[in-house]
Design a protein around this motif. Sequence first.
Motif, mmCIF file in Angstrom:
data_model
loop_
_atom_site.group_PDB
_atom_site.id
_atom_site.type_symbol
_atom_site.label_atom_id
_atom_site.label_comp_id
_atom_site.label_asym_id
_atom_site.label_seq_id
_atom_site.Cartn_x
_atom_site.Cartn_y
_atom_site.Cartn_z
ATOM 1 N N SER A 63 123.813 68.761 19.478
ATOM 2 C CA SER A 63 123.000 70.045 18.889
ATOM 3 C C SER A 63 122.202 70.676 19.863
ATOM 4 C CB SER A 63 122.380 69.744 17.578
ATOM 5 O OG SER A 63 123.154 69.040 16.652
ATOM 6 N N MET A 64 121.483 69.891 20.734
ATOM 7 C CA MET A 64 120.653 70.515 21.746
ATOM 8 C C MET A 64 121.466 71.238 22.683
ATOM 9 S SD MET A 64 118.437 67.188 22.824
ATOM 10 C CE MET A 64 117.291 66.430 21.608
ATOM 11 N N LEU A 65 122.665 70.608 23.104
ATOM 12 C CA LEU A 65 123.669 71.314 24.097
ATOM 13 C C LEU A 65 124.097 72.879 23.535
ATOM 14 C CD1 LEU A 65 125.003 71.240 26.633
ATOM 15 C CD2 LEU A 65 127.124 69.945 25.732
ATOM 16 N N LEU A 66 124.407 72.627 22.129
ATOM 17 C CA LEU A 66 125.036 73.984 21.651
ATOM 18 C C LEU A 66 123.937 75.003 21.346
ATOM 19 C CD1 LEU A 66 127.389 72.275 18.878
ATOM 20 C CD2 LEU A 66 128.183 73.639 20.873
ATOM 21 N N ALA A 67 122.725 74.535 21.277
ATOM 22 C CA ALA A 67 121.719 75.538 21.040
ATOM 23 C C ALA A 67 121.119 76.096 22.410
ATOM 24 C CB ALA A 67 120.377 74.631 20.485
ATOM 25 N N ALA A 68 121.495 75.212 23.534
ATOM 26 C CA ALA A 68 121.167 75.646 24.862
ATOM 27 C C ALA A 68 122.237 76.817 25.199
ATOM 28 C CB ALA A 68 121.253 74.637 25.937
ATOM 29 N N ILE A 69 123.479 76.454 24.644
ATOM 30 C CA ILE A 69 124.403 77.672 25.100
ATOM 31 C C ILE A 69 124.260 78.868 24.305
ATOM 32 C CG2 ILE A 69 127.175 78.086 24.425
ATOM 33 C CD1 ILE A 69 127.522 75.014 25.222
ATOM 34 N N VAL A 70 123.855 78.872 22.868
ATOM 35 C CA VAL A 70 123.457 80.177 22.118
ATOM 36 C C VAL A 70 122.211 80.691 22.970
ATOM 37 C CG1 VAL A 70 122.357 80.882 20.172
ATOM 38 C CG2 VAL A 70 124.431 79.117 20.128
#
Length: 130
Positions: free
Chosen positions: A90-97
Amino acid sequence: MILASLLFAILAGLLHVYIFSMESVTWTRPATWKRFSIVSQADAETTKPLAYNQGFYNLFLAIGALAGVVVVALGHPQVGWTLVFSSCGSMLLAAIVLALSGKKYLRAAVLQGTTPLLAVVLGLLAVTLG
């Protein structure tokens, strides 16, 4: 690889605790709001409720990652890795966003996304190869 993955999960968790502290505790201090490209104290006050809420999202992700590390260390790998992968993913996906939100956010996205990326990739390799 397991140790490296768990170390990166710890670093990701600690970074997100720090982000929580800025967003939910010190948001209206000039040193903090300037870091987030807020241009005035009035704007910091206006955005305080949003930052406060967002900070808690970061705290909950951090708690999940850190708890996952502890649970793996206590000998319950299925539960622990589930927490690590879910939280760090989830942290990684938030960073992508964040990175997709504009060039000015790219540095912050790389900072926020690198440790969870390494935790997930090294963890997946450790779990599937080991």
